[in-house]
Design a protein around this motif. Sequence first.
Motif, PDB file in Angstrom:
ATOM      1  N   GLY A   1      48.284 -74.331-123.125  1.00 17.92           N
ATOM      2  CA  GLY A   1      48.499 -72.783-123.497  1.00 17.92           C
ATOM      3  C   GLY A   1      48.789 -72.312-121.795  1.00 17.92           C
ATOM      4  O   GLY A   1      49.738 -71.235-121.597  1.00 17.92           O
ATOM      5  N   ALA A   2      48.026 -72.555-121.092  1.00 24.43           N
ATOM      6  CA  ALA A   2      48.132 -72.571-119.512  1.00 24.43           C
ATOM      7  C   ALA A   2      49.190 -73.164-118.566  1.00 24.43           C
ATOM      8  O   ALA A   2      49.645 -72.675-117.526  1.00 24.43           O
ATOM      9  CB  ALA A   2      46.891 -72.587-118.687  1.00 24.43           C
TER      10      ALA A   2
ATOM     11  N   ARG B   1      33.313 -71.831-117.829  1.00 23.98           N
ATOM     12  CA  ARG B   1      32.566 -71.040-118.729  1.00 23.98           C
ATOM     13  C   ARG B   1      33.060 -71.075-120.118  1.00 23.98           C
ATOM     14  O   ARG B   1      33.761 -70.269-120.535  1.00 23.98           O
ATOM     15  CB  ARG B   1      32.368 -69.787-118.271  1.00 23.98           C
ATOM     16  CG  ARG B   1      31.469 -69.399-117.024  1.00 23.98           C
ATOM     17  CD  ARG B   1      31.458 -68.016-116.589  1.00 23.98           C
ATOM     18  NE  ARG B   1      31.306 -67.777-115.269  1.00 23.98           N
ATOM     19  CZ  ARG B   1      32.394 -67.712-114.371  1.00 23.98           C
ATOM     20  NH1 ARG B   1      33.527 -67.997-114.598  1.00 23.98           N
ATOM     21  NH2 ARG B   1      32.188 -67.627-113.002  1.00 23.98           N
ATOM     22  N   PRO B   2      32.433 -72.037-120.957  1.00 27.98           N
ATOM     23  CA  PRO B   2      32.929 -72.246-122.304  1.00 27.98           C
ATOM     24  C   PRO B   2      32.529 -70.936-123.196  1.00 27.98           C
ATOM     25  O   PRO B   2      31.471 -70.384-122.970  1.00 27.98           O
ATOM     26  CB  PRO B   2      32.380 -73.514-123.038  1.00 27.98           C
ATOM     27  CG  PRO B   2      31.295 -73.887-121.928  1.00 27.98           C
ATOM     28  CD  PRO B   2      31.457 -73.233-120.586  1.00 27.98           C
ATOM     29  N   ASN B   3      33.366 -70.530-124.087  1.00 32.77           N
ATOM     30  CA  ASN B   3      32.972 -69.442-125.045  1.00 32.77           C
ATOM     31  C   ASN B   3      31.951 -70.109-126.072  1.00 32.77           C
ATOM     32  O   ASN B   3      32.352 -70.977-126.712  1.00 32.77           O
ATOM     33  CB  ASN B   3      33.960 -68.937-125.741  1.00 32.77           C
ATOM     34  CG  ASN B   3      34.777 -68.155-124.913  1.00 32.77           C
ATOM     35  OD1 ASN B   3      34.414 -67.080-124.504  1.00 32.77           O
ATOM     36  ND2 ASN B   3      36.212 -68.346-124.797  1.00 32.77           N
TER      37      ASN B   3
ATOM     38  N   ARG C   1      31.529 -82.249-127.372  1.00 35.76           N
ATOM     39  CA  ARG C   1      32.793 -81.881-128.273  1.00 35.76           C
ATOM     40  C   ARG C   1      33.917 -82.630-127.448  1.00 35.76           C
ATOM     41  O   ARG C   1      34.835 -82.904-128.250  1.00 35.76           O
ATOM     42  CB  ARG C   1      32.856 -80.442-128.082  1.00 35.76           C
ATOM     43  CG  ARG C   1      33.752 -79.604-128.868  1.00 35.76           C
ATOM     44  CD  ARG C   1      34.090 -78.301-128.194  1.00 35.76           C
ATOM     45  NE  ARG C   1      35.040 -78.247-127.047  1.00 35.76           N
ATOM     46  CZ  ARG C   1      35.236 -77.408-126.220  1.00 35.76           C
ATOM     47  NH1 ARG C   1      34.766 -76.247-126.440  1.00 35.76           N
ATOM     48  NH2 ARG C   1      36.149 -77.555-125.377  1.00 35.76           N
TER      49      ARG C   1
ATOM     50  N   LEU D   1      34.273 -79.353-133.929  1.00 40.70           N
ATOM     51  CA  LEU D   1      35.573 -78.912-133.313  1.00 40.70           C
ATOM     52  C   LEU D   1      36.416 -79.710-132.498  1.00 40.70           C
ATOM     53  O   LEU D   1      37.542 -79.593-132.808  1.00 40.70           O
ATOM     54  CB  LEU D   1      35.050 -77.674-132.443  1.00 40.70           C
ATOM     55  CG  LEU D   1      34.618 -76.527-133.214  1.00 40.70           C
ATOM     56  CD1 LEU D   1      34.124 -75.160-132.121  1.00 40.70           C
ATOM     57  CD2 LEU D   1      35.400 -75.858-134.173  1.00 40.70           C
ATOM     58  N   GLY D   2      35.931 -80.724-132.041  1.00 38.65           N
ATOM     59  CA  GLY D   2      36.630 -81.532-131.177  1.00 38.65           C
ATOM     60  C   GLY D   2      37.494 -82.469-132.022  1.00 38.65           C
ATOM     61  O   GLY D   2      38.669 -83.128-131.400  1.00 38.65           O
TER      62      GLY D   2
ATOM     63  N   ILE E   1      46.015 -77.992-119.761  1.00 37.66           N
ATOM     64  CA  ILE E   1      45.840 -77.391-120.933  1.00 37.66           C
ATOM     65  C   ILE E   1      47.246 -76.849-121.463  1.00 37.66           C
ATOM     66  O   ILE E   1      47.865 -75.948-120.793  1.00 37.66           O
ATOM     67  CB  ILE E   1      44.852 -76.259-120.966  1.00 37.66           C
ATOM     68  CG1 ILE E   1      43.700 -76.956-120.431  1.00 37.66           C
ATOM     69  CG2 ILE E   1      44.496 -75.631-122.270  1.00 37.66           C
ATOM     70  CD1 ILE E   1      42.797 -75.960-119.766  1.00 37.66           C
TER      71      ILE E   1
ATOM     72  N   MET F   1      27.115 -70.743-134.474  1.00 35.54           N
ATOM     73  CA  MET F   1      27.667 -72.020-135.003  1.00 35.54           C
ATOM     74  C   MET F   1      26.504 -73.185-134.611  1.00 35.54           C
ATOM     75  O   MET F   1      25.708 -73.113-133.719  1.00 35.54           O
ATOM     76  CB  MET F   1      29.080 -72.343-134.096  1.00 35.54           C
ATOM     77  CG  MET F   1      29.546 -73.370-134.788  1.00 35.54           C
ATOM     78  SD  MET F   1      31.250 -73.898-133.801  1.00 35.54           S
ATOM     79  CE  MET F   1      32.295 -72.263-134.242  1.00 35.54           C
TER      80      MET F   1
ATOM     81  N   TYR G   1      39.251 -81.067-122.642  1.00 31.69           N
ATOM     82  CA  TYR G   1      38.864 -80.080-121.424  1.00 31.69           C
ATOM     83  C   TYR G   1      37.491 -79.442-121.634  1.00 31.69           C
ATOM     84  O   TYR G   1      37.149 -78.863-122.805  1.00 31.69           O
ATOM     85  CB  TYR G   1      40.030 -79.146-121.554  1.00 31.69           C
ATOM     86  CG  TYR G   1      39.824 -77.624-120.853  1.00 31.69           C
ATOM     87  CD1 TYR G   1      39.736 -77.883-119.357  1.00 31.69           C
ATOM     88  CD2 TYR G   1      39.848 -76.497-121.379  1.00 31.69           C
ATOM     89  CE1 TYR G   1      39.338 -76.690-118.507  1.00 31.69           C
ATOM     90  CE2 TYR G   1      39.736 -75.208-120.607  1.00 31.69           C
ATOM     91  CZ  TYR G   1      39.273 -75.332-119.409  1.00 31.69           C
ATOM     92  OH  TYR G   1      39.270 -74.440-118.484  1.00 31.69           O
TER      93      TYR G   1
ATOM     94  N   GLN H   1      44.022 -76.424-115.195  1.00 30.56           N
ATOM     95  CA  GLN H   1      44.804 -75.898-116.388  1.00 30.56           C
ATOM     96  C   GLN H   1      45.944 -76.372-116.588  1.00 30.56           C
ATOM     97  O   GLN H   1      46.491 -75.884-117.700  1.00 30.56           O
ATOM     98  CB  GLN H   1      44.517 -74.353-116.205  1.00 30.56           C
ATOM     99  CG  GLN H   1      43.185 -73.679-116.429  1.00 30.56           C
ATOM    100  CD  GLN H   1      42.969 -72.353-116.789  1.00 30.56           C
ATOM    101  OE1 GLN H   1      43.870 -71.571-116.354  1.00 30.56           O
ATOM    102  NE2 GLN H   1      41.921 -71.929-117.164  1.00 30.56           N
TER     103      GLN H   1
ATOM    104  N   PRO I   1      29.882 -69.855-129.517  1.00 31.84           N
ATOM    105  CA  PRO I   1      29.808 -69.281-130.613  1.00 31.84           C
ATOM    106  C   PRO I   1      28.199 -69.279-130.979  1.00 31.84           C
ATOM    107  O   PRO I   1      27.760 -70.581-131.476  1.00 31.84           O
ATOM    108  CB  PRO I   1      30.641 -69.731-131.862  1.00 31.84           C
ATOM    109  CG  PRO I   1      31.403 -70.686-130.966  1.00 31.84           C
ATOM    110  CD  PRO I   1      30.736 -71.104-129.545  1.00 31.84           C
TER     111      PRO I   1
ATOM    112  N   PRO J   1      35.633 -76.416-120.061  1.00 29.68           N
ATOM    113  CA  PRO J   1      35.835 -75.139-119.093  1.00 29.68           C
ATOM    114  C   PRO J   1      34.656 -74.861-118.341  1.00 29.68           C
ATOM    115  O   PRO J   1      33.649 -75.447-118.610  1.00 29.68           O
ATOM    116  CB  PRO J   1      36.393 -73.901-120.069  1.00 29.68           C
ATOM    117  CG  PRO J   1      35.923 -74.467-121.484  1.00 29.68           C
ATOM    118  CD  PRO J   1      35.625 -75.849-121.359  1.00 29.68           C
TER     119      PRO J   1
END
Lengths: 345, 294
Positions: free
Chosen positions: B73-74, B108-110, B175, B123-124, B71, B115, B104, B68, B112, B106
């Motif tokens: 944000g982290a 466990r990707p979220n 992605r 999105l990439g 990334i 979608m 990146y 992380q 949707p 993850p």
Amino acid sequence: MEVTDLKTRHILYAAIFVVGVVVFAATTGPAQLSVLQVFQAVGVHLPFVGKDFHVSSLDEALVWQLVMPRICLGLLVGAMLASAGAAYQGVFLNPLADPYLLGVASGAGLGATIVLIFLPTALSWSFNPLPLAAFLGAIVSVLLTFALGKAAGNVRNASSLLLAGIAIAAFFTAVQTFLQQRSSVGQIQDVYSWILGSLATAGWSDVTLILPYVVLTVLILVSMRRLLDVLAVGDIEAQSFGVKASTVRNIIIAAATLGTAAAVSVSGLIGFVGIIVPHMIRLIAGPSYKRILPLSILYGGGFLVLADYLARTVLYPEEVPLGVITAFLGAPFFLVVLRTSKRLV
Amino acid sequence: MKLFLSENPETESDISGGKEHNPLVKIDGLSAAVNGELLLKDVSFEIEKGDLVGLVGKNGVGKTTLIQAFIEGAHRRIYGGKIEIAGKRFPAKNIKESAKLVAYVPQRPNIPKQMLVADYVMLGRTAYQGYLAQSSALDLRITGEVTEQLNLTDFAAHTMGELSGGELQRVVIARALAQKTPFLILDEPTTSLDIYYQLTVLSLLKQLCLLQGVTVLCSLHDINLAAKYCDQLVILGQKSLLACGRPSSVITKENIQRAFSVDADLHFVNGELVVMPQLTGDGSYATDVALEEL
């Protein structure tokens, strides 16, 4: 590979719907004017086109002073409520979110109630303070929601904001109910009919009052439509795409709230548009905000003009509150679409 | 891979194996903490361009923290050290520029569920798109290419909710590839997959490195798979770098014991290195004793 970008045909269908509804609403009112008469009455107010038109001054006044401002206001308010609803649903990742989620409705309601009860003569003043009071009430309640939500929890967590919104709405509604309960029956009726929403008193001043807010909000929301899709993957992954999710959320919420407050200040609390229109578009055009957001603006405006047409005609000469029409019509239609659609919301 | 200042890692004498020394990623003295608790201490290593690098170590030693760090944000957990990717400082001045350096995936990707797969891969491309513009021809070409490359073309019009776990993993990788970054990081990409998909994902990553010059860092639990597929291994132990180098030189009985507290034997089966945990005399593993004591 088929990507769900907005296609020209989507805009074309929506534009046909809006133009159709506007022409229908303008020509089938109680005055029974022909399409040509309406066009001429509008035309004399437009540069270049209207020089050779000859319209009676009564028809002209009827169309230009009563029918057209009401239709224009319907388009603006409907566009605003539907696109703000879609934006809130994307930000809070919650299909039940509507534009009144963060306390706009209760704040505006309290502002309007204060004017209607304490300044009963205000409606005859040359400057009508009611829209301003409703607008300020809405803004204050949402600012309080933000202050409380940030104090209560992590800024990056949208649910603390939602809970703060519920608390603020409950508080403002309590104050408003208290004031209402201490006032006369006539005043209660005034407050009540404002809350149910109406475009009956629409004039050009209302249109020009909210136009800048609606244009600004709509521009911001349309430019954020891709990022609303990105929010669905969560903050960390959004960061890895180069999107600062918390900033995007704040911009969208601020824009949608400002636009909603402006719409509510002139039309009252018209319910259901902000939920039903985005969901219908979702069912027809798919789940991407790249389509939902721009189409909500067009279909929202058309839908509200249609609802307003019914509000003024079904019990003519009496008016049915617009909020009653949107829910009475919208709810069953929505259920039918939901049941016949294979997609899940 | 070259190694510099760190606590006490084993250094490799033959650092570049004949290749030109050309590190794509430089991690220098990286330290991280959250709420005063140390997560990572003075980790330094380099990654050559086109290498598949495996990150191994016990749960909780800082693998995810290291991942992380890439990334933005982290990244604020990081208080010391610096990262350079393709000669540029990471994080870049602007979050969009950072997104053009690292992609990146993850653990466990979220997902949707509503979608469409095509939209998800798109999105990439977010960092390359303007506010008002539609998806460009370039965006469509790139997403089309990666979708085809990962055998996902038939799924493009499906929703994410309709896919199986292995298919989803490929979509998420697609992605990340659509982001067209020089460096790709994956957090435990094989953990929730069966052995077939584990092999599929790792050989896919290996191909990306070999054929397209992508550089990959991924955390892995299966040390045997890591040894088979990775060009380099980074072993973390107790929040710091334990060893780093080619699998054949860093997978030793001593390192396995230090990293995982497991006594293991090393075997060669058909020329492949295999790590076998040692059985004690009565047929139980050494770690079983600890459970009985609880």
